[in-house]
Design a protein around this motif. Structure first.
Motif, PDB file in Angstrom:
ATOM      1  N   GLU A 114       0.830  -1.211   0.000  1.00  0.00           N
ATOM      2  CA  GLU A 114       0.000   0.000   0.000  1.00  0.00           C
ATOM      3  C   GLU A 114       0.861   1.257   0.000  1.00  0.00           C
ATOM      4  O   GLU A 114       0.543   2.242  -0.670  1.00  0.00           O
ATOM      5  N   ASN A 115       1.971   1.243   0.751  1.00  0.00           N
ATOM      6  CA  ASN A 115       2.892   2.377   0.736  1.00  0.00           C
ATOM      7  C   ASN A 115       3.453   2.602  -0.661  1.00  0.00           C
ATOM      8  O   ASN A 115       3.536   3.738  -1.137  1.00  0.00           O
ATOM      9  N   ILE A 116       3.809   1.531  -1.315  1.00  0.00           N
ATOM     10  CA  ILE A 116       4.429   1.630  -2.636  1.00  0.00           C
ATOM     11  C   ILE A 116       3.426   2.071  -3.693  1.00  0.00           C
ATOM     12  O   ILE A 116       3.747   2.877  -4.581  1.00  0.00           O
ATOM     13  N   SER A 117       2.209   1.564  -3.612  1.00  0.00           N
ATOM     14  CA  SER A 117       1.210   1.839  -4.654  1.00  0.00           C
ATOM     15  C   SER A 117       0.497   3.174  -4.477  1.00  0.00           C
ATOM     16  O   SER A 117      -0.140   3.662  -5.416  1.00  0.00           O
ATOM     17  N   LEU A 125      -4.547   5.603 -11.063  1.00  0.00           N
ATOM     18  CA  LEU A 125      -4.469   4.187 -11.391  1.00  0.00           C
ATOM     19  C   LEU A 125      -5.364   3.408 -10.430  1.00  0.00           C
ATOM     20  O   LEU A 125      -5.462   3.751  -9.245  1.00  0.00           O
ATOM     21  N   SER A 126      -6.012   2.380 -10.936  1.00  0.00           N
ATOM     22  CA  SER A 126      -6.888   1.587 -10.069  1.00  0.00           C
ATOM     23  C   SER A 126      -6.072   0.908  -8.979  1.00  0.00           C
ATOM     24  O   SER A 126      -4.868   0.639  -9.151  1.00  0.00           O
ATOM     25  N   ALA A 127      -6.721   0.624  -7.855  1.00  0.00           N
ATOM     26  CA  ALA A 127      -6.026  -0.005  -6.730  1.00  0.00           C
ATOM     27  C   ALA A 127      -5.436  -1.355  -7.136  1.00  0.00           C
ATOM     28  O   ALA A 127      -4.321  -1.711  -6.729  1.00  0.00           O
ATOM     29  N   ARG A 128      -6.165  -2.099  -7.963  1.00  0.00           N
ATOM     30  CA  ARG A 128      -5.689  -3.416  -8.392  1.00  0.00           C
ATOM     31  C   ARG A 128      -4.438  -3.287  -9.254  1.00  0.00           C
ATOM     32  O   ARG A 128      -3.456  -4.013  -9.054  1.00  0.00           O
ATOM     33  N   ALA A 129      -4.480  -2.366 -10.226  1.00  0.00           N
ATOM     34  CA  ALA A 129      -3.324  -2.174 -11.110  1.00  0.00           C
ATOM     35  C   ALA A 129      -2.129  -1.628 -10.328  1.00  0.00           C
ATOM     36  O   ALA A 129      -0.976  -2.037 -10.556  1.00  0.00           O
ATOM     37  N   ALA A 130      -2.387  -0.715  -9.398  1.00  0.00           N
ATOM     38  CA  ALA A 130      -1.307  -0.148  -8.588  1.00  0.00           C
ATOM     39  C   ALA A 130      -0.668  -1.228  -7.716  1.00  0.00           C
ATOM     40  O   ALA A 130       0.559  -1.257  -7.546  1.00  0.00           O
ATOM     41  N   ARG A 131      -1.473  -2.121  -7.180  1.00  0.00           N
ATOM     42  CA  ARG A 131      -0.922  -3.213  -6.369  1.00  0.00           C
ATOM     43  C   ARG A 131      -0.051  -4.135  -7.221  1.00  0.00           C
ATOM     44  O   ARG A 131       1.000  -4.580  -6.773  1.00  0.00           O
ATOM     45  N   ARG A 132      -0.495  -4.409  -8.452  1.00  0.00           N
ATOM     46  CA  ARG A 132       0.316  -5.252  -9.331  1.00  0.00           C
ATOM     47  C   ARG A 132       1.696  -4.632  -9.540  1.00  0.00           C
ATOM     48  O   ARG A 132       2.715  -5.334  -9.501  1.00  0.00           O
ATOM     49  N   GLU A 133       1.724  -3.321  -9.779  1.00  0.00           N
ATOM     50  CA  GLU A 133       3.003  -2.647  -9.956  1.00  0.00           C
ATOM     51  C   GLU A 133       3.838  -2.701  -8.678  1.00  0.00           C
ATOM     52  O   GLU A 133       5.063  -2.865  -8.729  1.00  0.00           O
ATOM     53  N   ALA A 134       3.174  -2.558  -7.538  1.00  0.00           N
ATOM     54  CA  ALA A 134       3.880  -2.604  -6.264  1.00  0.00           C
ATOM     55  C   ALA A 134       4.518  -3.979  -6.040  1.00  0.00           C
ATOM     56  O   ALA A 134       5.660  -4.080  -5.563  1.00  0.00           O
ATOM     57  N   LEU A 135       3.805  -5.030  -6.399  1.00  0.00           N
ATOM     58  CA  LEU A 135       4.336  -6.381  -6.222  1.00  0.00           C
ATOM     59  C   LEU A 135       5.543  -6.611  -7.132  1.00  0.00           C
ATOM     60  O   LEU A 135       6.506  -7.291  -6.736  1.00  0.00           O
ATOM     61  N   VAL A 136       5.486  -6.055  -8.341  1.00  0.00           N
ATOM     62  CA  VAL A 136       6.639  -6.161  -9.247  1.00  0.00           C
ATOM     63  C   VAL A 136       7.848  -5.444  -8.641  1.00  0.00           C
ATOM     64  O   VAL A 136       8.978  -5.952  -8.675  1.00  0.00           O
ATOM     65  N   ALA A 137       7.614  -4.254  -8.074  1.00  0.00           N
ATOM     66  CA  ALA A 137       8.701  -3.493  -7.455  1.00  0.00           C
ATOM     67  C   ALA A 137       9.293  -4.234  -6.256  1.00  0.00           C
ATOM     68  O   ALA A 137      10.519  -4.261  -6.072  1.00  0.00           O
ATOM     69  N   LEU A 138       8.442  -4.840  -5.449  1.00  0.00           N
ATOM     70  CA  LEU A 138       8.924  -5.617  -4.307  1.00  0.00           C
ATOM     71  C   LEU A 138       9.745  -6.822  -4.771  1.00  0.00           C
ATOM     72  O   LEU A 138      10.769  -7.156  -4.166  1.00  0.00           O
ATOM     73  N   GLU A 139       9.302  -7.454  -5.830  1.00  0.00           N
ATOM     74  CA  GLU A 139      10.038  -8.595  -6.391  1.00  0.00           C
ATOM     75  C   GLU A 139      11.409  -8.145  -6.887  1.00  0.00           C
ATOM     76  O   GLU A 139      12.420  -8.827  -6.674  1.00  0.00           O
ATOM     77  N   GLU A 140      11.446  -6.977  -7.524  1.00  0.00           N
ATOM     78  CA  GLU A 140      12.702  -6.446  -8.053  1.00  0.00           C
ATOM     79  C   GLU A 140      13.704  -6.198  -6.937  1.00  0.00           C
ATOM     80  O   GLU A 140      14.909  -6.374  -7.122  1.00  0.00           O
TER      81      GLU A 140
END
Length: 255
Positions: A114-117, A125-140
């Protein structure tokens, strides 16, 4: 590292024009920055070094639009931040600038994801799409398991990597990092620097404050500050050469 030549470069992502910053008045006046001129171009990673009190963190806060210079101009992608109203300045900070703070600045009531998104959601950006991006960033950053954990349940190093992930999410053209590896062990710190380097190689610009010459060696260029002035800048070298260069130029300023 191969330095970018001055020729054939596009508009700098960051341009500080004769920037000064004065704190206080009269006998309490402190000159934090004194006429700094600096450009950071697309694809360029710049490290900023200097002793404590030299103006390094002040330089970053001005570059990110978090403070206003006493003189001169700060431009991000050709736009003078001082010409923007509060709403437009906030938009530039959310969309174009990623900032890694020394004290992380995570919101305690929000999870890592939530902090990242949050910046992306604020931009529509929709909450769902923002979370997807956040998960990619965390994985990175190698911490996908922290997605639903709150800051108080993380170590300092984990919080720092979450803060870095937040700075990198979306199409950030400028990444500003204040001692981004300060709470990390050497292996994790090198991995984080590799991520920042990769972002620059993909076309972003980055400026990082560091005390570690071995970390500055990841950069294309190293800028040295002393007493608010740029006293040297050079292509990235090995750690020993960087420290010798900094010491030598510091003595020249004192003379």
């Amino acid at each position: 590292m191969v330095s970018h030549t001055q020729e054939s470069r596009p508009t700098p992502v960051l341009h500080l024009e004769n920037v000064t910053r004065v704190h206080g008045h009269g006998a309490a006046e402190v000159q934090a920055l004194r006429g700094v001129d600096l450009k950071v171009h697309p694809g360029e990673f710049v490290a900023v070094m200097g002793p404590s009190g030299s103006g390094k963190s002040t330089l970053l806060t001005l570059a990110g639009g978090l403070d206003t210079p006493s003189g001169g101009r700060v431009l991000v992608e050709g736009v003078a931040l001082g010409d923007l109203n509060r709403k437009k300045l906030a938009q530039v900070r959310r969309r174009s600038v990623g900032y890694v703070f020394q004290d992380y600045n995570l919101i305690p009531a929000l999870t890592a994801a939530e902090n990242i998104s949050l910046p992306r959601e604020l931009d529509g950006l929709s909450a769902r799409a923002a979370r997807r991006e956040a998960l990619v960033a965390l994985e990175e950053l190698g911490i996908p398991e922290l997605a639903d954990r709150f800051p108080d349940d993380m170590s300092g190093g984990q919080q720092q990597r979450v803060a870095i992930a937040r700075a990198l999410i979306g199409d950030r053209r400028l990444v500003l990092a204040d001692e981004p590896t300060g709470a990390l062990d050497s292996t994790t710190g090198e991995a984080v620097l590799a991520v920042l380097r990769a972002r620059c190689d993909a076309g972003a610009a980055a400026m990082m404050v560091t005390h570690e010459a071995r970390h500055a060696a990841w950069a294309d260029r190293v800028v040295f500050l002393r007493d608010g002035r740029m006293v040297d800048e050079s292509a990235s070298q090995d750690a020993a050469s960087l420290l010798v260069s900094a010491a030598t130029n510091s003595m020249k300023v004192d003379e």
